[in-house]
Design a protein around this motif. Sequence first.
Motif, PDB file in Angstrom:
ATOM      1  N   SER A 137      -4.650   7.447   1.744  1.00 16.46           N
ATOM      2  CA  SER A 137      -5.647   6.842   2.633  1.00 16.46           C
ATOM      3  C   SER A 137      -6.052   5.476   2.083  1.00 16.46           C
ATOM      4  O   SER A 137      -5.691   5.090   0.962  1.00 16.46           O
ATOM      5  CB  SER A 137      -6.884   7.735   2.714  1.00 16.46           C
ATOM      6  N   VAL A 138      -6.810   4.738   2.880  1.00 16.49           N
ATOM      7  CA  VAL A 138      -7.330   3.438   2.448  1.00 16.49           C
ATOM      8  C   VAL A 138      -8.080   3.582   1.129  1.00 16.49           C
ATOM      9  O   VAL A 138      -7.837   2.840   0.167  1.00 16.49           O
ATOM     10  CB  VAL A 138      -8.242   2.840   3.540  1.00 16.49           C
ATOM     11  N   PRO A 181      -2.572   3.576   6.011  1.00 19.87           N
ATOM     12  CA  PRO A 181      -2.107   2.201   6.205  1.00 19.87           C
ATOM     13  C   PRO A 181      -1.447   1.976   7.566  1.00 19.87           C
ATOM     14  O   PRO A 181      -1.528   0.872   8.121  1.00 19.87           O
ATOM     15  CB  PRO A 181      -1.114   2.009   5.061  1.00 19.87           C
ATOM     16  N   ALA A 182      -0.823   3.010   8.118  1.00 23.53           N
ATOM     17  CA  ALA A 182      -0.160   2.860   9.413  1.00 23.53           C
ATOM     18  C   ALA A 182      -1.145   2.585  10.543  1.00 23.53           C
ATOM     19  O   ALA A 182      -0.756   2.069  11.596  1.00 23.53           O
ATOM     20  CB  ALA A 182       0.653   4.115   9.729  1.00 23.53           C
ATOM     21  N   ASP A 183      -2.414   2.902  10.330  1.00 21.89           N
ATOM     22  CA  ASP A 183      -3.440   2.699  11.356  1.00 21.89           C
ATOM     23  C   ASP A 183      -4.114   1.331  11.255  1.00 21.89           C
ATOM     24  O   ASP A 183      -5.029   1.044  12.028  1.00 21.89           O
ATOM     25  CB  ASP A 183      -4.524   3.782  11.244  1.00 21.89           C
ATOM     26  N   MET A 243      -6.087  -6.217   8.109  1.00 25.14           N
ATOM     27  CA  MET A 243      -6.783  -5.138   7.387  1.00 25.14           C
ATOM     28  C   MET A 243      -5.967  -4.674   6.185  1.00 25.14           C
ATOM     29  O   MET A 243      -6.534  -4.361   5.133  1.00 25.14           O
ATOM     30  CB  MET A 243      -7.070  -3.986   8.336  1.00 25.14           C
ATOM     31  N   ILE A 244      -4.650  -4.632   6.334  1.00 27.01           N
ATOM     32  CA  ILE A 244      -3.796  -4.269   5.197  1.00 27.01           C
ATOM     33  C   ILE A 244      -4.004  -5.243   4.048  1.00 27.01           C
ATOM     34  O   ILE A 244      -4.126  -4.850   2.878  1.00 27.01           O
ATOM     35  CB  ILE A 244      -2.317  -4.225   5.626  1.00 27.01           C
ATOM     36  N   LYS A 245      -4.061  -6.544   4.370  1.00 22.76           N
ATOM     37  CA  LYS A 245      -4.298  -7.551   3.330  1.00 22.76           C
ATOM     38  C   LYS A 245      -5.632  -7.306   2.637  1.00 22.76           C
ATOM     39  O   LYS A 245      -5.757  -7.434   1.416  1.00 22.76           O
ATOM     40  CB  LYS A 245      -4.287  -8.949   3.940  1.00 22.76           C
ATOM     41  N   ARG A 246      -6.658  -6.965   3.408  1.00 29.28           N
ATOM     42  CA  ARG A 246      -7.985  -6.763   2.834  1.00 29.28           C
ATOM     43  C   ARG A 246      -8.024  -5.526   1.942  1.00 29.28           C
ATOM     44  O   ARG A 246      -8.654  -5.533   0.873  1.00 29.28           O
ATOM     45  CB  ARG A 246      -9.030  -6.675   3.942  1.00 29.28           C
ATOM     46  N   VAL A 247      -7.372  -4.453   2.366  1.00 25.88           N
ATOM     47  CA  VAL A 247      -7.326  -3.248   1.539  1.00 25.88           C
ATOM     48  C   VAL A 247      -6.558  -3.529   0.245  1.00 25.88           C
ATOM     49  O   VAL A 247      -6.981  -3.109  -0.849  1.00 25.88           O
ATOM     50  CB  VAL A 247      -6.687  -2.084   2.313  1.00 25.88           C
ATOM     51  N   LEU A 290       0.835  -1.196   0.000  1.00 29.16           N
ATOM     52  CA  LEU A 290       0.000   0.000   0.000  1.00 29.16           C
ATOM     53  C   LEU A 290       0.872   1.248   0.000  1.00 29.16           C
ATOM     54  O   LEU A 290       1.993   1.244   0.514  1.00 29.16           O
ATOM     55  CB  LEU A 290      -0.919   0.008   1.229  1.00 29.16           C
ATOM     56  N   PHE A 291       0.348   2.320  -0.563  1.00 28.21           N
ATOM     57  CA  PHE A 291       1.056   3.594  -0.557  1.00 28.21           C
ATOM     58  C   PHE A 291       0.844   4.250   0.803  1.00 28.21           C
ATOM     59  O   PHE A 291      -0.285   4.573   1.183  1.00 28.21           O
ATOM     60  CB  PHE A 291       0.541   4.504  -1.665  1.00 28.21           C
TER      61      PHE A 291
END
Length: 280
Positions: free
Chosen positions: A106-107, A148-150, A155-159, A101-102
């Motif tokens: 934002s998400v 992404p830091a939050d 959740m990162i995988k899902r985004v 993710l960048f």
Amino acid sequence: MSMPVRPDTDATVVDIRGLWTVFQSADGEQVVHRDLQLHIDRGEVLSLVGGSGTGKTVLLRQILGLEKPTRGHVEVLGQEPGELSASGAANVGMLFQHGALFSAFSVLENIAFPLRELKLLPDELIRHAALVKLQMVGLGPQHANKSPADLSGGMIKRVALARALIMDPPLLLLDEPTAGLDPEASDSFCDLLRGLHRELGLTVVMVTHDLDTLFDLSTRIAVLADQKVIVTGAAREVIAYPHPFIHEYFLGGRGQRALEALHDKPAGQSPAQQAPAAGR
């Protein structure tokens, strides 16, 4: 040497013929793939497994068009990946191992990024499409403006999965999709992938070292060893193939535990439940 007969192109999503991958190093040439053959049919969940250095992720990158083989042919939906137009490239979604993710986005901006790059749709439509994909992967709109830091690892995988699906690709590539997740998050992510595969009619090519994920999701397994694909098939067929890597990988302690866990699940949960009990 005669070329292998090409499979039915109507059913075939990925067709790899006579593929060689050779890297130059200080010690000379390193051959990773030698005359590798593989075809992947529409609707499959095909998992690539092999030892370190067998070129599993390299093969994914070649299917995606990020790398070119030294020689041979890779075709995705009848086209070479390097020749895909912007619209054709939308046929392939990629979930990278760590999400990729960048961090400054934002998400929602991460999910929308591939659509924005096309510069063909109005912002409001892009935002709506990104919100739909966010909900499709099990995350609510309250997460849209987070960075992404939050996010947790799951959740990162899902985004990242939502971003891979934003163009509605028929082909999805997964590089270690459950790496770094705890068992509960891994099971939840596998459930999500299984549901999306069924509902969207996806063809999935997955690299994984996680045997639970492998048995849980795969409809077919391809084993890379000796610089080629040595066997493909359902788990039952692959495990029965006589090769030292297969015996060590599938029938060692980790493999036996994964197989036992698989057989403890209720029937019908997994496309890979054709696997036999360890040792048969």
